[in-house]
Design a protein around this motif. Structure first.
Motif, PDB file in Angstrom:
ATOM      1  N   GLY A   9      27.353   5.062 -21.094  1.00  0.00           N
ATOM      2  CA  GLY A   9      26.440   4.680 -22.183  1.00  0.00           C
ATOM      3  C   GLY A   9      25.002   4.966 -21.809  1.00  0.00           C
ATOM      4  O   GLY A   9      24.106   4.167 -22.079  1.00  0.00           O
ATOM      5  N   GLY A  10      24.762   6.125 -21.179  1.00  0.00           N
ATOM      6  CA  GLY A  10      23.396   6.532 -20.822  1.00  0.00           C
ATOM      7  C   GLY A  10      22.735   7.258 -21.983  1.00  0.00           C
ATOM      8  O   GLY A  10      23.042   6.997 -23.153  1.00  0.00           O
ATOM      9  N   TYR A  11      21.849   8.217 -21.664  1.00  0.00           N
ATOM     10  CA  TYR A  11      21.050   8.867 -22.708  1.00  0.00           C
ATOM     11  C   TYR A  11      21.921   9.651 -23.698  1.00  0.00           C
ATOM     12  O   TYR A  11      21.708   9.587 -24.908  1.00  0.00           O
ATOM     13  N   GLY A  12      22.910  10.379 -23.186  1.00  0.00           N
ATOM     14  CA  GLY A  12      23.765  11.170 -24.067  1.00  0.00           C
ATOM     15  C   GLY A  12      24.753  10.295 -24.815  1.00  0.00           C
ATOM     16  O   GLY A  12      24.857  10.365 -26.041  1.00  0.00           O
ATOM     17  N   VAL A  34      32.723   3.041 -22.331  1.00  0.00           N
ATOM     18  CA  VAL A  34      33.047   2.546 -20.991  1.00  0.00           C
ATOM     19  C   VAL A  34      31.843   2.807 -20.087  1.00  0.00           C
ATOM     20  O   VAL A  34      31.372   3.945 -19.992  1.00  0.00           O
ATOM     21  N   ASP A  35      31.345   1.756 -19.469  1.00  0.00           N
ATOM     22  CA  ASP A  35      30.222   1.929 -18.534  1.00  0.00           C
ATOM     23  C   ASP A  35      30.335   0.848 -17.456  1.00  0.00           C
ATOM     24  O   ASP A  35      30.840  -0.240 -17.707  1.00  0.00           O
ATOM     25  N   ARG A  36      29.819   1.177 -16.264  1.00  0.00           N
ATOM     26  CA  ARG A  36      29.866   0.171 -15.193  1.00  0.00           C
ATOM     27  C   ARG A  36      28.892  -0.976 -15.476  1.00  0.00           C
ATOM     28  O   ARG A  36      29.081  -2.083 -14.994  1.00  0.00           O
ATOM     29  N   ASN A  37      27.866  -0.706 -16.296  1.00  0.00           N
ATOM     30  CA  ASN A  37      26.867  -1.730 -16.590  1.00  0.00           C
ATOM     31  C   ASN A  37      26.976  -2.228 -18.028  1.00  0.00           C
ATOM     32  O   ASN A  37      27.172  -1.422 -18.937  1.00  0.00           O
ATOM     33  N   PRO A  38      26.801  -3.533 -18.252  1.00  0.00           N
ATOM     34  CA  PRO A  38      26.904  -4.061 -19.625  1.00  0.00           C
ATOM     35  C   PRO A  38      25.604  -3.892 -20.415  1.00  0.00           C
ATOM     36  O   PRO A  38      25.215  -4.755 -21.191  1.00  0.00           O
ATOM     37  N   PHE A  46      14.012   4.539 -13.041  1.00  0.00           N
ATOM     38  CA  PHE A  46      14.582   4.069 -11.770  1.00  0.00           C
ATOM     39  C   PHE A  46      13.624   4.259 -10.590  1.00  0.00           C
ATOM     40  O   PHE A  46      13.764   3.611  -9.558  1.00  0.00           O
ATOM     41  N   TYR A  47      12.653   5.165 -10.735  1.00  0.00           N
ATOM     42  CA  TYR A  47      11.681   5.347  -9.642  1.00  0.00           C
ATOM     43  C   TYR A  47      10.910   4.038  -9.410  1.00  0.00           C
ATOM     44  O   TYR A  47      10.587   3.678  -8.274  1.00  0.00           O
ATOM     45  N   ALA A  48      10.630   3.309 -10.510  1.00  0.00           N
ATOM     46  CA  ALA A  48       9.872   2.052 -10.394  1.00  0.00           C
ATOM     47  C   ALA A  48      10.772   0.920  -9.887  1.00  0.00           C
ATOM     48  O   ALA A  48      10.319   0.019  -9.187  1.00  0.00           O
ATOM     49  N   SER A 316       8.351  18.183 -19.737  1.00  0.00           N
ATOM     50  CA  SER A 316       8.568  16.891 -19.063  1.00  0.00           C
ATOM     51  C   SER A 316       7.256  16.244 -18.672  1.00  0.00           C
ATOM     52  O   SER A 316       6.231  16.918 -18.499  1.00  0.00           O
ATOM     53  N   LEU A 317       7.311  14.916 -18.525  1.00  0.00           N
ATOM     54  CA  LEU A 317       6.136  14.137 -18.130  1.00  0.00           C
ATOM     55  C   LEU A 317       6.481  13.366 -16.866  1.00  0.00           C
ATOM     56  O   LEU A 317       7.598  12.878 -16.718  1.00  0.00           O
ATOM     57  N   GLY A 318       5.508  13.254 -15.970  1.00  0.00           N
ATOM     58  CA  GLY A 318       5.763  12.518 -14.729  1.00  0.00           C
ATOM     59  C   GLY A 318       4.643  11.548 -14.431  1.00  0.00           C
ATOM     60  O   GLY A 318       3.524  11.698 -14.946  1.00  0.00           O
ATOM     61  N   ALA A 342       1.304   9.161 -22.467  1.00  0.00           N
ATOM     62  CA  ALA A 342       2.362   9.792 -23.278  1.00  0.00           C
ATOM     63  C   ALA A 342       3.737   9.403 -22.738  1.00  0.00           C
ATOM     64  O   ALA A 342       4.668   9.131 -23.504  1.00  0.00           O
ATOM     65  N   LYS A 343       3.864   9.347 -21.400  1.00  0.00           N
ATOM     66  CA  LYS A 343       5.155   8.965 -20.800  1.00  0.00           C
ATOM     67  C   LYS A 343       5.529   7.531 -21.203  1.00  0.00           C
ATOM     68  O   LYS A 343       6.667   7.261 -21.562  1.00  0.00           O
ATOM     69  N   SER A 344       4.537   6.638 -21.158  1.00  0.00           N
ATOM     70  CA  SER A 344       4.805   5.253 -21.578  1.00  0.00           C
ATOM     71  C   SER A 344       5.183   5.207 -23.054  1.00  0.00           C
ATOM     72  O   SER A 344       6.027   4.415 -23.468  1.00  0.00           O
TER      73      SER A 344
HETATM   74  C1  LIG Z   1      13.839   8.705 -11.034  1.00  0.00           C
HETATM   75  C2  LIG Z   1      14.218   9.605 -12.184  1.00  0.00           C
HETATM   76  C3  LIG Z   1      13.263   9.973 -13.124  1.00  0.00           C
HETATM   77  C4  LIG Z   1      13.598  10.799 -14.191  1.00  0.00           C
HETATM   78  N1  LIG Z   1      12.627  11.119 -15.099  1.00  0.00           N
HETATM   79  C5  LIG Z   1      12.947  11.849 -16.184  1.00  0.00           C
HETATM   80  C6  LIG Z   1      11.973  12.115 -17.187  1.00  0.00           C
HETATM   81  O1  LIG Z   1      10.799  11.730 -17.060  1.00  0.00           O
HETATM   82  N2  LIG Z   1      12.360  12.820 -18.285  1.00  0.00           N
HETATM   83  C7  LIG Z   1      13.644  13.263 -18.461  1.00  0.00           C
HETATM   84  O2  LIG Z   1      13.939  13.878 -19.500  1.00  0.00           O
HETATM   85  N3  LIG Z   1      14.596  13.040 -17.522  1.00  0.00           N
HETATM   86  C8  LIG Z   1      14.292  12.346 -16.388  1.00  0.00           C
HETATM   87  N4  LIG Z   1      15.253  12.089 -15.439  1.00  0.00           N
HETATM   88  C9  LIG Z   1      16.626  12.652 -15.601  1.00  0.00           C
HETATM   89  C10 LIG Z   1      17.445  11.824 -16.584  1.00  0.00           C
HETATM   90  O3  LIG Z   1      17.414  10.470 -16.244  1.00  0.00           O
HETATM   91  C11 LIG Z   1      18.893  12.316 -16.647  1.00  0.00           C
HETATM   92  O4  LIG Z   1      18.905  13.719 -16.818  1.00  0.00           O
HETATM   93  C12 LIG Z   1      19.607  11.630 -17.812  1.00  0.00           C
HETATM   94  O5  LIG Z   1      19.754  10.249 -17.519  1.00  0.00           O
HETATM   95  C13 LIG Z   1      20.981  12.259 -18.083  1.00  0.00           C
HETATM   96  O6  LIG Z   1      21.596  11.590 -19.161  1.00  0.00           O
HETATM   97  P1  LIG Z   1      23.190  11.472 -19.213  1.00  0.00           P
HETATM   98  O7  LIG Z   1      23.535  10.836 -20.512  1.00  0.00           O
HETATM   99  O8  LIG Z   1      23.824  12.758 -18.838  1.00  0.00           O
HETATM  100  O9  LIG Z   1      23.545  10.457 -18.011  1.00  0.00           O
HETATM  101  P2  LIG Z   1      22.971   9.001 -17.689  1.00  0.00           P
HETATM  102  O10 LIG Z   1      21.831   8.639 -18.547  1.00  0.00           O
HETATM  103  O11 LIG Z   1      22.779   8.958 -16.220  1.00  0.00           O
HETATM  104  O12 LIG Z   1      24.210   8.062 -18.084  1.00  0.00           O
HETATM  105  C14 LIG Z   1      25.394   8.048 -17.336  1.00  0.00           C
HETATM  106  C15 LIG Z   1      26.071   6.701 -17.571  1.00  0.00           C
HETATM  107  O13 LIG Z   1      27.370   6.739 -16.976  1.00  0.00           O
HETATM  108  C16 LIG Z   1      27.615   5.515 -16.284  1.00  0.00           C
HETATM  109  N5  LIG Z   1      28.549   5.821 -15.197  1.00  0.00           N
HETATM  110  C17 LIG Z   1      28.467   6.795 -14.282  1.00  0.00           C
HETATM  111  N6  LIG Z   1      29.550   6.789 -13.483  1.00  0.00           N
HETATM  112  C18 LIG Z   1      30.340   5.770 -13.904  1.00  0.00           C
HETATM  113  C19 LIG Z   1      31.607   5.271 -13.477  1.00  0.00           C
HETATM  114  N7  LIG Z   1      32.291   5.806 -12.459  1.00  0.00           N
HETATM  115  N8  LIG Z   1      32.109   4.206 -14.132  1.00  0.00           N
HETATM  116  C20 LIG Z   1      31.445   3.643 -15.179  1.00  0.00           C
HETATM  117  N9  LIG Z   1      30.242   4.102 -15.639  1.00  0.00           N
HETATM  118  C21 LIG Z   1      29.703   5.151 -14.999  1.00  0.00           C
HETATM  119  C22 LIG Z   1      26.234   5.074 -15.795  1.00  0.00           C
HETATM  120  O14 LIG Z   1      26.188   3.676 -15.582  1.00  0.00           O
HETATM  121  C23 LIG Z   1      25.319   5.530 -16.932  1.00  0.00           C
HETATM  122  O15 LIG Z   1      25.115   4.522 -17.894  1.00  0.00           O
HETATM  123  C24 LIG Z   1      14.939  11.271 -14.329  1.00  0.00           C
HETATM  124  C25 LIG Z   1      15.912  10.904 -13.394  1.00  0.00           C
HETATM  125  C26 LIG Z   1      15.564  10.078 -12.329  1.00  0.00           C
HETATM  126  C27 LIG Z   1      16.618   9.682 -11.319  1.00  0.00           C
END
Ligand SMILES: Cc1cc2nc3c(=O)[nH]c(=O)nc-3n(C[C@H](O)[C@H](O)[C@H](O)COP(=O)(O)OP(=O)(O)OC[C@H]3O[C@@H](n4cnc5c(N)ncnc54)[C@H](O)[C@@H]3O)c2cc1C
Length: 353
Positions: A9-12, A34-38, A46-48, A316-318, A342-344
């Protein structure tokens, strides 16, 4: 009932769910996330968390509630593509699917370097980032931190720690001749100067040979330090790498123009796990998620899905601490307070949505 299961349940994954709910799910479709976190984790923050400068609650959002949606919270152990079942450590019964979305993100790539997996902290999962934050927070005065890797996350972690702990000795090990290889020269120079001004030692041309509990050995020199944070590359989640489907040279699952696995068109892949011409990012995962929701909406309603339009990614913004930053805005390299604001703003919009 037809079962759509979204792994992650991440960004995608969350984007797909929200868009499908906006479009109204057909009454005979049930969605399981399905996600490990609720909660939805804001990985870009996560950097912060790893620097110990933000509260946990600022880096997560509650999942939406809906009659046709349920959640399974636990660690996914296996994806059985033959039986179309997901095994999760917290549940006895497997989760069955008719349609599957793989949205599991990425994990650290240790490139086979001895000790890297065992003796470094990570920013790739919430729990590991928390552990890093605790390790940094517990450092005694003038403790030593090494950050390995000077891409976006390494830069953000090192600068965030520096801003909150002026006493610490911070070293950034960078493989290239300049930090932030993927960015414009103007940004690279600005960030290099920031580190010089803020007393962060940057070592270029790094080639880490091995990592030990209390140090990093690089190009024949071993640096003694208290905490080592690994930001030197990522690879797709191991569950995606282990799928019996074709992968590209970066171990990502190959998909067709509808984000479907060609060998199994009922399986969709998004974000860091999906092969793409674009670099992995939250922005990319979100835009792909929007397109997959359109495709799934059509498929679930028995219509022919349209081929998605070309993605339009903004730069991208950092961040460099809380009031300085860098990035590409309107295709131009920008540094200072403006990209930081802009990032905020992007974060605020994401949370609000
Ligand atoms: C410190 C940092 C800074 C970043 N800054 C930027 C930024 O400024 N701009 C930008 O566009 N991108 C940034 N990124 C990259 C961005 O976070 C990822 O590319 C993005 O999160 C990918 O999205 P996703 O949906 O593929 O996966 P994610 O968002 O990572 O979601 C994956 C999900 O799967 C779950 N999961 C994984 N494995 C399991 C398992 N075995 N069992 C149950 N659940 C599981 C996780 O809990 C998570 O919720 C940054 C990344 C990091 C680490």
């Amino acid at each position: 009932m037809r079962k759509l299961v979204i792994l992650g349940g991440g960004y995608g994954g969350l984007k797909i769910l929200l868009e499908l709910l906006d479009k109204e799910l057909p009454k005979d479709v049930h969605v399981t996330i399905v996600d490990r976190n609720p909660y939805h984790s804001l990985k870009t923050e996560f950097y912060a968390i790893a620097a110990g400068t933000e509260a946990d609650t600022n880096a997560r959002i509650s999942f939406p509630e809906h009659d046709q949606v349920d959640y399974v919270f636990g660690e996914i152990e296996t994806i059985d593509t033959e039986k179309q079942q997901i095994h999760v450590n917290e549940t006895v019964e497997p989760v069955n699917y008719d349609f599957l979305v793989i949205a599991l993100g990425c994990e650290d790539n240790y490139h086979g370097i001895p000790g890297a997996n065992d003796f470094t902290e990570s920013v790739q999962s919430f729990s590991r980032a928390r552990r890093a934050g605790l390790a940094v927070g517990n450092l005694k005065a003038y403790g030593k931190v090494s950050v390995v890797g000077a891409g976006l996350s390494g830069i953000e972690v090192a600068s965030e720690i520096r801003e909150s702990r002026p006493d610490l000795n911070i070293r950034l090990l960078d493989r290239g001749e300049t930090v932030l290889r993927a960015f414009d020269t103007k940004i690279q120079e600005y960030v290099e100067e920031w580190f010089e001004k803020n007393d962060v030692e940057v070592i270029h041309g790094a080639n880490v040979e091995y990592v030990e509990k209390d140090g990093v050995c690089n190009n024949g020199i071993c640096y003694v330090n208290d905490v080592t944070i690994w930001t030197a590359g990522v690879r797709p989640n191991h569950l995606a790498r282990e799928l019996p489907y074709e992968k590209d040279s970066q171990e990502k699952v190959v998909v067709n123009e509808l984000y479907q696995v060609p060998e199994a068109p009922h399986v969709y892949v998004v974000g860091d796990c999906a092969s793409s011409v674009h670099s992995p990012s939250a922005q990319l995962a979100g835009q792909q998620g929007e397109q997959i929701a359109d495709i799934l909406d059509a498929v679930l309603k028995g219509k022919e899905p349209e081929e998605p339009k070309e993605l339009k990614l903004k730069g991208s913004l950092g961040s460099l601490g809380k009031s300085d930053g860098f990035g590409n805005m309107l295709q131009k390299p920008v540094t200072g307070l403006l990209p930081r604001l802009a990032k905020s703003g992007v974060l605020w919009l994401h949370k609000r949505h």
